[in-house]
Design a protein around this motif. Structure first.
Motif, PDB file in Angstrom:
ATOM      1  N   PRO A   1       0.820  -1.223   0.000  1.00 18.44           N
ATOM      2  CA  PRO A   1       0.000   0.000   0.000  1.00 18.44           C
ATOM      3  C   PRO A   1       0.853   1.272   0.000  1.00 18.44           C
ATOM      4  N   PHE A   2       2.039   1.214   0.623  1.00 21.77           N
ATOM      5  CA  PHE A   2       2.918   2.387   0.613  1.00 21.77           C
ATOM      6  C   PHE A   2       3.384   2.663  -0.811  1.00 21.77           C
ATOM      7  N   ARG A   3       3.725   1.582  -1.520  1.00 21.02           N
ATOM      8  CA  ARG A   3       4.211   1.766  -2.896  1.00 21.02           C
ATOM      9  C   ARG A   3       3.090   2.295  -3.778  1.00 21.02           C
ATOM     10  N   GLU A   4       1.854   1.902  -3.454  1.00 21.20           N
ATOM     11  CA  GLU A   4       0.718   2.422  -4.213  1.00 21.20           C
ATOM     12  C   GLU A   4       0.557   3.922  -3.956  1.00 21.20           C
ATOM     13  N   ASP A   5       0.763   4.330  -2.703  1.00 18.44           N
ATOM     14  CA  ASP A   5       0.668   5.760  -2.385  1.00 18.44           C
ATOM     15  C   ASP A   5       1.777   6.551  -3.069  1.00 18.44           C
TER      16      ASP A   5
ATOM     17  N   VAL B   1      11.076   0.064   8.516  1.00 15.70           N
ATOM     18  CA  VAL B   1       9.642   0.265   8.320  1.00 15.70           C
ATOM     19  C   VAL B   1       9.181   1.665   8.754  1.00 15.70           C
ATOM     20  N   PRO B   2       9.722   2.240   9.838  1.00 14.17           N
ATOM     21  CA  PRO B   2       9.308   3.623  10.148  1.00 14.17           C
ATOM     22  C   PRO B   2       9.644   4.579   9.001  1.00 14.17           C
ATOM     23  N   GLY B   3      10.787   4.377   8.368  1.00 16.60           N
ATOM     24  CA  GLY B   3      11.146   5.182   7.197  1.00 16.60           C
ATOM     25  C   GLY B   3      10.178   4.937   6.051  1.00 16.60           C
ATOM     26  N   GLN B   4       9.761   3.683   5.882  1.00 24.37           N
ATOM     27  CA  GLN B   4       8.777   3.382   4.842  1.00 24.37           C
ATOM     28  C   GLN B   4       7.474   4.134   5.109  1.00 24.37           C
ATOM     29  N   ALA B   5       7.094   4.198   6.388  1.00 22.32           N
ATOM     30  CA  ALA B   5       5.847   4.889   6.727  1.00 22.32           C
ATOM     31  C   ALA B   5       5.945   6.368   6.353  1.00 22.32           C
TER      32      ALA B   5
END
Lengths: 472, 472
Positions: free
Chosen positions: A123-127, A344-348
């Protein structure tokens, strides 16, 4: 082996036996000048008297360290993700809670502490794809072409790693701008690839000139196989923003010469000079139509460390690949999987990259920097149109150059060290980024708070005047 | 070049032109079996009927994804650091606030969003040194010998990178255990180093046998220059915990043969079998006295992803180097600086690594796993003394082996894929870690919640029985 048991052995790993490629690596942004700055801070803490009371770190684009406040919304969302008990708290706005819940939904076990898939949480990559589409006026972006990374540096090195092959004169050559951000020269040394320099035109505000690209390419052909063209836009350390025409010309050149394009666009949200506008290589490439849009291979890099976020410490970034061979793209995914996943926090944070803000203050700082420097005889500073650095050119008196040579230092290193010792101002010598033979520069961030920056620029100008007097 | 303009060009970057070392990289923990698991989860979401309702990921040591709860204190501290406004909130305990304030004090601009120095925030490294000293019964640890990293993987690859040199028969050889954690084979392929396998003795509960080390070393000498010995203790995927005697013997061997020691000790807090105890290589080395204690080079790795924390997503880790050449240590710092710094939230977790907790539940899970497997004819499982994996050996019927060969699959890959398709259980074939020719294994984590694990083991045992019936 007897000698070893007698305790006479030497080390297994020494400067002579270590990886020679690693030895060749240089990284000026954190080199000797920064080491010395750390020592000086130590001495100040220990009460040693200095002509200054604090060290001003203008060596690196570290926004929060320079007092930029984190953006509340991002930090609220992250706090909620880190400690979901807070989701019940009335002290957090609903939009932050919604965003946090959405992020946690996407995490294994609803925890930031779980590994994600190696290319980043879907979903992050979609955003991110949506962010890119908005940025590029609706030109589609495919989430499957987006790989999240540990800051942009990680993604840049990964793509270079894929591209380096061949031996001797068949070795991959990589064209990089001079001045460059030294990650490139460092990564190429580490990967034992051939660095091919093309010079930006200081006389034309660090413009990228196709004739110079062609010169560099042709001269390189007899010592390597040039396969990659790296462009940094907006420029680091040079702060210029490329025109659309220039980008089109670069794409045509890359296509005709068979070069893989790497576009370092981490400063895309740091464009503030009047008349300057950021054009992404992806957008221009797509708008040029076939064969460019359908065939030219491109990797574009972005990061949460710069722009309005400035969240360097979280090491979040991504790369979007365009027209990459499908099999190679699988190999890239495999390579990234060896390191498991980006933080993952960086991904967020990357997930929230689309929230835009204006950079009015940086624009003012850029103007001020340019003005003050250009009022100083002997200093010449191009307009800072983007990114967060000025890269002024300084004339150094002959005696200073000679003194530097006696000390075995590059003349601009000698200048920057003297500046640091006398004023506590830490900037990086131009020699660490590359510059035309016989010219001298330094890179200074424009990040310090307005008042501090004004003071810093004055101090710097006075120091330079004194320095030139002392050595003439 | 005309052809390019006519649009007939091929890709610059293809499987044939890409970095051949990267092509050789394999990483089973996230290989085809995991790809297939992702597809199955997709299909389940889309309502496709399967003989199972969920995919159970027993392929990777991902504690939180398997339902382990994050430890409240750590998350409270992190939330306070991420969003310091919370420092005023009455809902957070004082000790968490104190810890958070201390962490923020150490951050540039008091923000997790600032870069840290490349080796990691100094006070954090001091805390890690204290943790190590306590762990090792007071044997001193120097913060300057500790480098924080992006998970242990990052540090392991960095140290290997320093050690790889030479061409042809002078190329660095690296001894690694078989079965191994495939990060090692992957990194060695990427670095084009020579992998030298030594086999752990399954008959003796995966013990490390010096005679086997010597065999591997001698046989390797005519094809490379062996300079590094990697040990994984507690074992991954094999779950054994080395005795102190074994560690002493390994150190003596490394010293006499002139090998740099790399000790992967990321599971040091995951030791729970009765009679098993973790001994760090550092402690044993120091207690052996000179010349070992004063000369033997050692790098020891740890991580916040395992142990009681299980915070994989934050990518926090560190390496402690012992007796490393001072100049080489500088080079290591330089190399790390090119990637700027490890993720600061992960560093903050490393800073809290010393808070111990018991792992009673894992002990029970380990026992259960061993029991259930050993009750199954055809399956044999060594005691799981540490880490979080079982690596049972399975006899595969000849017909299954033949079928696998027809499909061009390793027999244990065929077994694991069939298991996944029929039961939704995702484990990793032993061939991804290495195993004696003609033997077959799989790696399964013991992380699922007790009830789920019991169910999973039963399912697995029944599937195996059916599988053997079907193919005999």
């Amino acid at each position: 082996m007897a000698s070893r048991v007698n305790g006479l052995k030497g080390k297994v790993l020494t400067l002579d036996t270590m990886n020679p490629c690693v030895r060749r690596v240089e990284y000026a942004v954190r080199g000797p000048i920064v080491q010395r700055a750390l020592e000086l801070e130590q001495e100040l803490r220990q009460g040693v008297k200095k002509p200054f009371t604090e060290v001003i770190r203008a060596n690196i684009g570290d926004a929060h360290a320079m007092g930029q406040r984190p953006i509340t919304f991002f930090r609220q969302v992250l706090a909620l993700c880190v400690y979901p008990n807070l989701l019940g708290s009335p002290d957090f706005p609903e939009d932050a809670k919604k965003r946090a819940e959405r992020i946690l939904q996407a995490c294994g076990g609803h925890s930031l502490g779980a590994y994600s898939i190696s290319s980043g949480i879907q979903p992050f990559r979609e955003d991110v794809a949506q962010y890119i589409e908005r940025r590029d006026g609706g030109i589609p972006a495919d989430p499957n072409n987006i790989f999240l990374s540990t800051g942009a540096s990680d993604a840049i090195v990964t793509v270079l790693k894929l591209l380096v092959a061949g031996e001797g004169r068949a070795r991959t050559g990589v064209l990089i701008p001079i001045p460059q951000y030294p990650l490139y020269s460092a990564a190429l040394a580490e990967l034992d690839a051939v660095q091919v320099d093309y010079y930006l035109d200081e006389e034309r505000a660090w413009a990228l000139d196709i004739a110079e690209l062609r010169r560099a390419l042709c001269q390189a052909r007899d010592r390597c196989c040039p396969r990659v063209l790296c462009v940094i836009n907006p420029g680091n350390p040079t702060g210029q923003v490329q025109t659309r025409e220039c980008i089109e010309a670069v794409i045509r050149f890359a296509f005709e010469e068979g070069l893989f394009l790497m576009a370092d666009e981490v400063y895309q949200d740091n464009v503030y000079a009047e008349g300057s506008q950021f054009h992404s290589f992806k957008k221009v490439l797509m708008e040029m139509g076939p064969p460019y849009a359908t065939q030219q291979e491109l990797a574009s890099f972005h990061s949460v460390s710069k722009g309005y976020m400035g969240e360097c410490g979280f090491r979040g970034g991504y790369v979007e690949v365009v027209n990459m061979d499908a099999e190679v793209q699988k190999q890239m995914g495999k390579l990234m999987s060896v390191r498991l996943c980006p933080p993952v926090p960086g991904q967020a944070l990357v997930d929230m990259v689309e929230r835009q803000e204006v950079l009015a203050e940086l624009a003012a700082k850029a103007k001020l920097t340019e003005q003050v420097f250009n009022e100083a005889p002997g200093i010449r500073c191009n307009p800072v149109q983007g990114a967060m650095y000025s890269f002024p050119r300084v004339q150094l008196p002959l005696k200073a150059v000679q003194r530097a040579q006696e000390l075995g230092l590059a003349p601009d290193m000698f200048f920057c060290l003297s500046l640091l010792e006398e004023t506590g101002i830490c900037v990086v010598p131009g020699s660490g980024f590359g510059q035309q033979e016989g010219t001298y520069h330094f890179r200074m961030t424009i990040l310090p708070p307005m008042e501090k920056l004004r003071l810093l620029l004055e101090k710097l100008r006075h120091f330079y005047a004194k320095f030139t007097r002392d050595y003439s």
